[in-house]
Scaffold this active site. Structure first.
Site, PDB file in Angstrom:
ATOM      1  N   VAL A 223       0.839  -1.209   0.000  1.00  0.00           N
ATOM      2  CA  VAL A 223       0.000   0.000   0.000  1.00  0.00           C
ATOM      3  C   VAL A 223       0.875   1.261   0.000  1.00  0.00           C
ATOM      4  O   VAL A 223       0.633   2.199  -0.772  1.00  0.00           O
ATOM      5  CB  VAL A 223      -0.964   0.016   1.205  1.00  0.00           C
ATOM      6  CG1 VAL A 223      -1.862   1.249   1.154  1.00  0.00           C
ATOM      7  CG2 VAL A 223      -1.818  -1.252   1.227  1.00  0.00           C
TER       8      VAL A 223
ATOM      9  N   LYS B 168      -6.290  -1.700  10.414  1.00  0.00           N
ATOM     10  CA  LYS B 168      -7.514  -2.109  11.130  1.00  0.00           C
ATOM     11  C   LYS B 168      -7.203  -2.693  12.504  1.00  0.00           C
ATOM     12  O   LYS B 168      -7.939  -2.483  13.456  1.00  0.00           O
ATOM     13  CB  LYS B 168      -8.330  -3.100  10.284  1.00  0.00           C
ATOM     14  CG  LYS B 168      -7.666  -4.431  10.064  1.00  0.00           C
ATOM     15  CD  LYS B 168      -7.963  -4.987   8.703  1.00  0.00           C
ATOM     16  CE  LYS B 168      -6.625  -5.235   8.034  1.00  0.00           C
ATOM     17  NZ  LYS B 168      -6.619  -5.460   6.644  1.00  0.00           N
TER      18      LYS B 168
ATOM     19  N   GLU C 171      -9.954   5.680   6.274  1.00  0.00           N
ATOM     20  CA  GLU C 171     -10.866   5.100   5.278  1.00  0.00           C
ATOM     21  C   GLU C 171     -10.387   3.740   4.772  1.00  0.00           C
ATOM     22  O   GLU C 171     -11.173   2.816   4.547  1.00  0.00           O
ATOM     23  CB  GLU C 171     -11.014   6.070   4.090  1.00  0.00           C
ATOM     24  CG  GLU C 171     -12.013   5.651   3.059  1.00  0.00           C
ATOM     25  CD  GLU C 171     -13.424   5.537   3.632  1.00  0.00           C
ATOM     26  OE1 GLU C 171     -14.024   6.563   3.934  1.00  0.00           O
ATOM     27  OE2 GLU C 171     -13.920   4.393   3.795  1.00  0.00           O
TER      28      GLU C 171
ATOM     29  N   LYS D  25     -12.424  -5.359  11.320  1.00  0.00           N
ATOM     30  CA  LYS D  25     -13.153  -4.353  10.525  1.00  0.00           C
ATOM     31  C   LYS D  25     -14.541  -4.105  11.105  1.00  0.00           C
ATOM     32  O   LYS D  25     -15.024  -2.974  11.143  1.00  0.00           O
ATOM     33  CB  LYS D  25     -13.248  -4.819   9.075  1.00  0.00           C
ATOM     34  CG  LYS D  25     -11.888  -4.854   8.383  1.00  0.00           C
ATOM     35  CD  LYS D  25     -11.970  -5.623   7.092  1.00  0.00           C
ATOM     36  CE  LYS D  25     -10.623  -5.668   6.394  1.00  0.00           C
ATOM     37  NZ  LYS D  25     -10.598  -6.667   5.311  1.00  0.00           N
TER      38      LYS D  25
END
Ligand code: NAP
Length: 407
Positions: free
Chosen positions: A15, A90, A114, A190
């Protein structure tokens, strides 16, 4: 010309690497939207960069390391230094959310995340902002792409779990160590975050019971097809009996349910509330560029202005014993009276049968039933009693069913 916004990037893996590229590519668009051009002030990996130095020359910090240690300390330090923080982590939020949100509020800085839930789907912003004062009754959906890919493939090909998992790993949909995904632990983290936001109450990972997909058998999926069901790993957070229930479990859905056609590595989340009826969002739940795009959206939000930092407004109790419908798979001796015995056990526990499929397998028979909504603890008792019956040939298998046909 206004000053650039300097971003301290912690982690440059799947990421973080994609985020650095996307930021360079979209820097002009960010400047056009916010009046400030973003640039990377420094990158921290295991063998590059010094956190203190990077923090010193950053206006905001993006944490894409993962795990809780040392990510927690870096995020706390950044917030304490008055820097807004963006994270995709998370685990960090599901385990240490109270501490992090409290510090962000105390320091008056943004903490945005987000990308921590459902990758590219803007569900965090939607729940926090669009539905921020809506009385949300339920948030549920498919929040783990790996398990959705595996279950879709098992249903489509009839292949066993292990075989499909190996294929998912080859295709990059499952990690070398897939345990967090297939056990339901990733989805539970989550759901802890979504429940916290939807119900404005503190929820931590430890309060979310979860079940995974490791024991799902190909014949469960084959029989389910006959009953018109498809199997998904669902995360469910809902108001129940003055409290909330937050759980993760494999679950059969009837055809016609909006989540039923969601196949492959996709995520989909539904939000229900009296004022909105229901809203469904779906899209890629992971992937470097998809997740990076959610992180970049948070950069723009921070530059564009203030949004409230999450604050728990109440403390709702967790309700443990809820009601569900179940699919029940039994292998029994093919003798008269066996079905009556099973029906008796179910009846004694106030469980009524909706449908039954029976097949002969040599001297034995396979019974596949769907039972109407019942109290889960009563169903567990019935299952124990059924397991004790002399005519049972193997351990009973049960999977929840969302019975309500969507209209
Ligand atoms: N991958 C996805 O599709 C996805 C989707 C949604 C959310 N996320 C979340 O995004 C975050 C990053 O995931 P990822 O897949 O990008 O992970 P990753 O590929 O494993 O990258 C982690 C990066 O963090 C660095 N790092 C690890 N430990 C460190 C330490 N102790 N100190 C400094 N740097 C350290 C690594 O450094 P080295 O390069 O030196 O190893 C690497 O650059 C996680 O919170 C994950 O849950 C990922």
């Amino acid at each position: 010309m206004s000053d650039p916004v300097r971003i301290g990037l912690l982690g440059r893996g799947t990421v973080g690497g994609a985020f650095a590229e996307l930021l360079a590519e979209r820097a002009e668009a960010v400047e056009a939207a916010t009046g400030r051009r973003p640039e990377i002030a420094g990158v921290l990996t295991r063998d590059e960069g010094d956190f203190g130095e990077i923090l010193g020359r950053s206006d905001l910090v993006v944490e894409l390391i993962g795990g809780t240690d040392p990510a927690r300390q870096y995020v706390l330090d950044a917030l304490r230094a008055g820097r807004p923080v963006i994270t995709a982590n998370k685990q960090l939020l599901a385990q240490h959310g109270d501490e992090l949100f409290a510090l962000a509020r105390e320091m008056g800085v943004q903490l945005r995340f987000e990308a921590a839930v459902a990758g590219a789907i803007p569900i965090v912003r939607t729940i926090q902002e669009s539905f921020g004062v809506t009385e949300v009754s339920k948030v549920f959906g498919i929040v783990n792409g790996t398990t959705n890919f595996i279950l879709s493939e098992m249903a489509a090909t009839g292949a066993a779990y292990e075989e499909v998992l190996a294929r998912a790993q080859e295709l990059g949909y499952a990690e070398a160590d897939p345990s967090d995904d297939v056990s339901g632990a990733d989805a539970a983290a989550k759901m802890a975050i979504l429940a916290r936001l939807a119900f404005h109450t503190p929820v931590t990972l430890a309060e979310v019971p979860y079940e995974g997909i490791e024991t799902i058998q190909p014949d469960d999926l084959a029989y389910a097809k006959e009953l018109g069901l498809s199997l998904k790993l669902l995360g469910v957070a809902e108001r129940r009996d003055g409290g909330i229930s937050v759980r993760v479990f494999p679950c059969f859905l009837y055809q016609g349910h909006p989540l039923s056609p969601v196949e492959g590595p996709f995520n989909a989340i539904m939000v229900e509330a009296p004022a909105i009826t229901e809203v469904t969002m779906s899209g890629p739940g992971a992937g470097g560029v998809q997740t990076a795009s959610a992180v970049l959206g948070d950069v723009v939000s921070i530059l564009a202005g203030e949004a409230p930092v999450h604050e728990a407004r109440e403390e709702l109790p967790i309700v443990a014993d809820v009601t569900s419908s179940f699919y029940l798979h039994l292998e029994v001796a093919d003798r008269p009276g066996v079905l009556a015995q099973i029906a008796q056990v179910l009846g004694d526990n106030e469980i009524s049968v909706k449908s039954v499929v029976q097949r002969g397998i040599g001297d034995d028979a396979r019974l596949v039933m769907v039972v109407h909504e019942c109290i889960e603890s009563r169903f567990a008792t019935a299952l124990e009693e059924i397991a004790e019956l002399d005519d049972l040939r193997s351990a009973p298998r049960a999977i929840r069913v969302i019975e309500k046909e969507f209209v």
